[in-house]
Design a protein around this motif. Structure first.
Motif, mmCIF file in Angstrom:
data_model
loop_
_atom_site.group_PDB
_atom_site.id
_atom_site.type_symbol
_atom_site.label_atom_id
_atom_site.label_comp_id
_atom_site.label_asym_id
_atom_site.label_seq_id
_atom_site.Cartn_x
_atom_site.Cartn_y
_atom_site.Cartn_z
ATOM 1 N N GLU A 1 0.829 -1.202 0.000
ATOM 2 C CA GLU A 1 0.000 0.000 0.000
ATOM 3 C C GLU A 1 0.868 1.260 0.000
ATOM 4 O OE1 GLU A 1 -2.755 -0.286 3.220
ATOM 5 O OE2 GLU A 1 -3.573 -2.170 2.463
ATOM 6 N N ALA A 2 1.990 1.207 0.693
ATOM 7 C CA ALA A 2 2.898 2.355 0.677
ATOM 8 C C ALA A 2 3.422 2.588 -0.739
ATOM 9 C CB ALA A 2 4.061 2.117 1.645
ATOM 10 N N ALA A 3 3.758 1.502 -1.438
ATOM 11 C CA ALA A 3 4.198 1.628 -2.824
ATOM 12 C C ALA A 3 3.063 2.154 -3.700
ATOM 13 C CB ALA A 3 4.679 0.273 -3.344
ATOM 14 N N GLY A 4 1.825 1.689 -3.428
ATOM 15 C CA GLY A 4 0.672 2.174 -4.180
ATOM 16 C C GLY A 4 0.411 3.648 -3.944
ATOM 17 N N ASP A 5 0.593 4.100 -2.696
ATOM 18 C CA ASP A 5 0.435 5.526 -2.402
ATOM 19 C C ASP A 5 1.429 6.351 -3.194
ATOM 20 O OD1 ASP A 5 -1.589 4.996 -0.660
ATOM 21 O OD2 ASP A 5 -0.412 5.284 1.170
ATOM 22 N N PHE A 6 2.657 5.848 -3.296
ATOM 23 C CA PHE A 6 3.708 6.564 -4.025
ATOM 24 C C PHE A 6 3.423 6.583 -5.526
ATOM 25 C CE2 PHE A 6 7.725 6.486 -6.392
ATOM 26 C CZ PHE A 6 8.303 7.665 -5.957
ATOM 27 N N ALA A 7 2.955 5.452 -6.052
ATOM 28 C CA ALA A 7 2.772 5.331 -7.505
ATOM 29 C C ALA A 7 1.489 5.991 -7.998
ATOM 30 C CB ALA A 7 2.781 3.852 -7.904
ATOM 31 N N PHE A 8 0.393 5.845 -7.250
ATOM 32 C CA PHE A 8 -0.908 6.304 -7.726
ATOM 33 C C PHE A 8 -1.476 7.473 -6.928
ATOM 34 C CE2 PHE A 8 -0.597 1.709 -8.526
ATOM 35 C CZ PHE A 8 -0.725 1.689 -9.909
ATOM 36 N N GLY A 9 -0.872 7.753 -5.773
ATOM 37 C CA GLY A 9 -1.462 8.735 -4.874
ATOM 38 C C GLY A 9 -2.399 8.045 -3.902
ATOM 39 N N PRO A 10 -2.536 8.569 -2.691
ATOM 40 C CA PRO A 10 -3.361 7.905 -1.667
ATOM 41 C C PRO A 10 -4.810 7.677 -2.098
ATOM 42 C CG PRO A 10 -2.012 9.634 -0.685
ATOM 43 C CD PRO A 10 -1.867 9.769 -2.173
ATOM 44 N N ALA A 11 -5.418 8.641 -2.777
ATOM 45 C CA ALA A 11 -6.836 8.517 -3.130
ATOM 46 C C ALA A 11 -7.080 7.446 -4.182
ATOM 47 C CB ALA A 11 -7.370 9.862 -3.611
ATOM 48 N N TRP A 12 -6.132 7.276 -5.118
ATOM 49 C CA TRP A 12 -6.318 6.350 -6.231
ATOM 50 C C TRP A 12 -5.571 5.039 -6.036
ATOM 51 C CZ3 TRP A 12 -5.726 9.913 -11.170
ATOM 52 C CH2 TRP A 12 -6.740 10.884 -11.135
ATOM 53 N N ASN A 13 -5.101 4.789 -4.839
ATOM 54 C CA ASN A 13 -4.353 3.562 -4.589
ATOM 55 C C ASN A 13 -5.293 2.358 -4.740
ATOM 56 O OD1 ASN A 13 -2.823 1.444 -3.601
ATOM 57 N ND2 ASN A 13 -2.037 2.569 -1.840
ATOM 58 N N PRO A 14 -5.045 1.466 -5.716
ATOM 59 C CA PRO A 14 -5.954 0.324 -5.909
ATOM 60 C C PRO A 14 -5.969 -0.629 -4.718
ATOM 61 C CG PRO A 14 -3.996 0.105 -7.295
ATOM 62 C CD PRO A 14 -3.970 1.479 -6.715
ATOM 63 N N PHE A 15 -4.865 -0.706 -3.977
ATOM 64 C CA PHE A 15 -4.800 -1.631 -2.849
ATOM 65 C C PHE A 15 -5.623 -1.141 -1.656
ATOM 66 C CE2 PHE A 15 -0.861 -2.149 -5.276
ATOM 67 C CZ PHE A 15 -0.982 -3.483 -5.607
ATOM 68 N N SER A 16 -6.009 0.129 -1.674
ATOM 69 C CA SER A 16 -6.878 0.668 -0.627
ATOM 70 C C SER A 16 -8.337 0.693 -1.063
ATOM 71 C CB SER A 16 -6.429 2.090 -0.256
ATOM 72 O OG SER A 16 -5.102 2.103 0.207
ATOM 73 N N ASN A 17 -8.597 0.247 -2.289
ATOM 74 C CA ASN A 17 -9.962 0.287 -2.826
ATOM 75 C C ASN A 17 -10.355 -1.059 -3.426
ATOM 76 O OD1 ASN A 17 -10.851 3.353 -2.827
ATOM 77 N ND2 ASN A 17 -8.711 3.334 -3.448
ATOM 78 N N LEU A 18 -9.907 -2.147 -2.806
ATOM 79 C CA LEU A 18 -10.147 -3.476 -3.380
ATOM 80 C C LEU A 18 -11.640 -3.816 -3.427
ATOM 81 C CD1 LEU A 18 -7.229 -5.393 -1.626
ATOM 82 C CD2 LEU A 18 -7.378 -4.795 -4.047
ATOM 83 N N GLY A 19 -12.371 -3.494 -2.364
ATOM 84 C CA GLY A 19 -13.791 -3.810 -2.337
ATOM 85 C C GLY A 19 -14.556 -3.086 -3.430
ATOM 86 N N SER A 20 -14.340 -1.775 -3.560
ATOM 87 C CA SER A 20 -15.053 -1.005 -4.581
ATOM 88 C C SER A 20 -14.603 -1.389 -5.987
ATOM 89 C CB SER A 20 -14.853 0.496 -4.345
ATOM 90 O OG SER A 20 -13.479 0.837 -4.354
ATOM 91 N N LEU A 21 -13.341 -1.795 -6.145
ATOM 92 C CA LEU A 21 -12.892 -2.287 -7.453
ATOM 93 C C LEU A 21 -13.629 -3.571 -7.833
ATOM 94 C CD1 LEU A 21 -9.017 -1.714 -7.529
ATOM 95 C CD2 LEU A 21 -10.742 -0.684 -9.015
ATOM 96 N N GLY A 22 -13.926 -4.412 -6.831
ATOM 97 C CA GLY A 22 -14.702 -5.619 -7.102
ATOM 98 C C GLY A 22 -16.061 -5.288 -7.683
ATOM 99 N N TRP A 23 -16.713 -4.269 -7.130
ATOM 100 C CA TRP A 23 -17.996 -3.824 -7.674
ATOM 101 C C TRP A 23 -17.830 -3.315 -9.106
ATOM 102 C CZ3 TRP A 23 -23.022 -3.701 -5.706
ATOM 103 C CH2 TRP A 23 -23.161 -4.155 -4.403
ATOM 104 N N LEU A 24 -16.779 -2.545 -9.340
ATOM 105 C CA LEU A 24 -16.546 -2.023 -10.688
ATOM 106 C C LEU A 24 -16.378 -3.148 -11.693
ATOM 107 C CD1 LEU A 24 -15.918 0.305 -12.676
ATOM 108 C CD2 LEU A 24 -13.512 0.121 -11.965
ATOM 109 N N PHE A 25 -15.560 -4.138 -11.354
ATOM 110 C CA PHE A 25 -15.343 -5.260 -12.282
ATOM 111 C C PHE A 25 -16.625 -6.049 -12.498
ATOM 112 C CE2 PHE A 25 -10.748 -4.906 -10.884
ATOM 113 C CZ PHE A 25 -10.330 -4.389 -12.095
ATOM 114 N N TYR A 26 -17.449 -6.157 -11.468
ATOM 115 C CA TYR A 26 -18.737 -6.852 -11.640
ATOM 116 C C TYR A 26 -19.579 -6.136 -12.693
ATOM 117 C CZ TYR A 26 -23.416 -8.637 -10.788
ATOM 118 O OH TYR A 26 -24.661 -9.182 -10.968
ATOM 119 N N TRP A 27 -19.674 -4.804 -12.586
ATOM 120 C CA TRP A 27 -20.496 -4.060 -13.543
ATOM 121 C C TRP A 27 -19.916 -4.114 -14.951
ATOM 122 C CZ3 TRP A 27 -25.033 -3.786 -11.953
ATOM 123 C CH2 TRP A 27 -25.368 -3.449 -10.649
ATOM 124 N N ILE A 28 -18.596 -4.140 -15.073
ATOM 125 C CA ILE A 28 -17.976 -4.271 -16.394
ATOM 126 C C ILE A 28 -18.323 -5.625 -17.002
ATOM 127 C CG2 ILE A 28 -15.780 -4.430 -17.626
ATOM 128 C CD1 ILE A 28 -14.627 -2.441 -15.609
#
Length: 523
Positions: A16-43
């Motif tokens: 997550e620290a690497a994700g914060d550095f690479a994507f920024g804290p708000a867009w870190n995919p490792f901090s948004n795994l649950g909501s990403l699951g919903w996104l992939f379901y809708w796709i």
């Protein structure tokens, strides 16, 4: 098990620290795994509707229709099919990462068992959706999956006739098979959606949509993947021949090679046993949580605790004590997770109170507001030297122990959201420290879901109770990072800034306040 949790927790914090550095804290995919699951379901659902419109059922028609969609729909069909395939794979990945992350941070215990237990069956739904989807392609991979699956199902004592007999040759197979697969492939995701809705029902402000930037970035990544590596069918299925070479989807078909060497009964035992074990984890070992307690003498029914509770464990009910207020807070013992965020939201939870005992409208019995004031004073009295910093830190935040020192004292809480903003005012205005450092979890990864967000908004004056405007913001730092190293760097920068500001100017406190503070410090 605890060693495994500690290892996974360390791993996730580093990632997550690497994700914060690479994507920024708000867009870190490792901090948004649950909501990403919903996104992939809708796709998957949206692309699946497109494919269904042009899909034909039948032994040869199924393969041909998908081949036609892939190569004759002006690239739209190829992209939609690739979206369907890769979003399905991504759904498996984020689901297991989400499961492992919640397990490692122990976010399944006590009253949070509901979300965990309702999430376990989703694993079966995901795999049923994926495997039936592969059958419908009816290429050599689908042939292998169909035969292996039906032979595995035949090891159960539920079926009168062997299902695998339908795949002995092409003449034994009819178009009704593909019609059945279509119905299953549509019905199961609908049931899955209903269970996903149930899964988040006990979570207040459940985040089922990832940040807009992360969602757009995910769609762009899928589009690039679809163009560079389009999903295509393998050779058409031929039941008269045994496929020699297959390109397995290891996200969905990991266990299938084992079916060739492990008895089907053993595989069922492993699958069912693993499911049962996962479902029982919230109670292994048993854990006792303390339920928040309402003190009606100091509760005016303002409903701030209800609004801030991350698990909807508090409701406002008609008054029962005859006090001149319409409502009172009522805590559901089945839902309370002992986060203390309700106490942090209570306007009566203030250390400045001088008349009577310090008893707020709501608090945790074992981490009382009076006890927090005493711990704050006890920690502050030990501070020495320049740049004295008092830390309010979340028990689950990284790097807290490394911050301790002569000029730094740490007061730990179950969540930083449990610290009323008035305590920050108390520490700075009474000169108990030169600065206050609030150390929470990494952004979008609060152990209790909303503690970090509410803290930021209270300090910014966007949510009650507000931090008073008189508190100099340059003497306050909110630290929400994933790693201990980042925490240490933020502390070093903040201490240098506080030291440069110099000691707080002396104030002339009221005599009673000065005497009370001195007495508490001596104690």
């Amino acid at each position: 098990m605890q060693a495994m949790k500690r290892f996974l927790r360390m791993l996730f914090r580093r990632v997550e620290a690497a994700g914060d550095f690479a994507f920024g804290p708000a867009w870190n995919p490792f901090s948004n795994l649950g909501s990403l699951g919903w996104l992939f379901y809708w796709i998957v659902a949206a692309s699946g509707i497109y494919l269904y419109v042009f899909f034909d059922t039948g032994i040869t028609e199924a393969y041909r229709s998908l081949d036609r969609i892939t190569h004759e729909h002006f690239m739209v069909g190829s992209v939609m099919r690739s979206f369907h395939r890769y979003a399905s794979d991504a759904l498996v990945v984020v689901t297991f990462l989400h499961l492992a992350r919640e397990f490692s941070f122990d976010r399944l215990r006590g009253r949070r068992w509901f979300s965990w237990v309702t999430g376990v069956p989703l694993l079966w739904f995901i795999y049923i959706c994926g495997i039936t989807g592969y059958w419908m392609v009816w290429d050599t991979l689908a042939q292998y999956v169909a035969i292996a699956t039906t032979e595995w199902l035949d090891t159960l004592p539920f079926f009168g006739e062997p299902i695998a007999a339908n795949f002995l040759n092409d003449s034994a197979l009819s178009g009704r098979f593909f019609t059945l697969m279509v119905y299953i492939h549509i019905a199961v995701p609908l049931f899955m959606l209903m269970l996903m809705w149930v899964h988040v029902q006990r979570l207040a402000d459940a985040k089922t949509n990832p940040p807009k930037g992360l969602a757009i970035g995910t769609l762009v990544a899928l589009l690039v993947l679809a163009i560079v590596f389009p999903a295509v069918s393998q050779e058409p299925a031929n039941l008269a021949m045994v496929p020699q070479t297959l390109g397995l989807d290891w996200f969905y078909l990991t266990g299938y090679p084992l079916l060739d060497s492990v008895p089907g009964g053993v595989m069922w035992l492993v699958a069912v046993g693993t499911t049962v074990l996962l479902a029982l984890l919230p109670w292994v070992p048993p854990q006792r949580l303390v339920v928040a307690e309402v003190h009606l003498d100091n509760c005016n029914g303002c409903s701030r605790c209800e609004a801030d509770c991350p698990y909807s464990a508090i409701i406002m009910a008609p008054r029962t004590d005859g006090a001149p207020y319409e409502l009172q807070a009522v805590v559901s013992a089945d839902k309370c997770v002992s986060c203390g965020i309700c106490a942090g939201a209570c306007p009566t939870a203030t250390p400045f109170r001088r008349a009577g005992a310090l008893v707020p409208g709501i608090e945790l019995p074992d981490i009382s507001i009076a006890g927090l004031r005493e711990r704050t004073l006890a920690a502050a009295v030990k501070l020495r030297g320049e740049g004295r910093v008092l830390v309010y830190g979340c028990d689950h935040a990284a790097g807290l122990n490394d911050l301790e020192g002569d000029n730094t004292a740490v007061v730990k809480m179950p969540c930083v959201g449990a610290v009323p903003p008035s305590f920050i005012d108390f520490v700075i205005s009474r000169r108990h420290a030169d600065g206050v450092f609030v150390a929470g979890c990494s952004p979008a990864a609060c152990y209790f879901r909303l503690g970090d967000e509410w803290t930021r908004k209270r300090v910014a004056g966007q949510r009650d109770p507000y931090l008073r405007a008189r508190v100099p913001r340059e003497r306050l730092h909110l630290s929400f990072v994933a790693g201990a190293a980042e925490r240490g760097e933020e502390m070093a920068t903040f201490r240098a800034a506080v030291t440069a500001l110099g000691p707080l100017p002396a104030r002339a406190p009221r005599k009673a306040e000065a005497e009370a503070d001195a007495e508490r410090s001596r104690a």
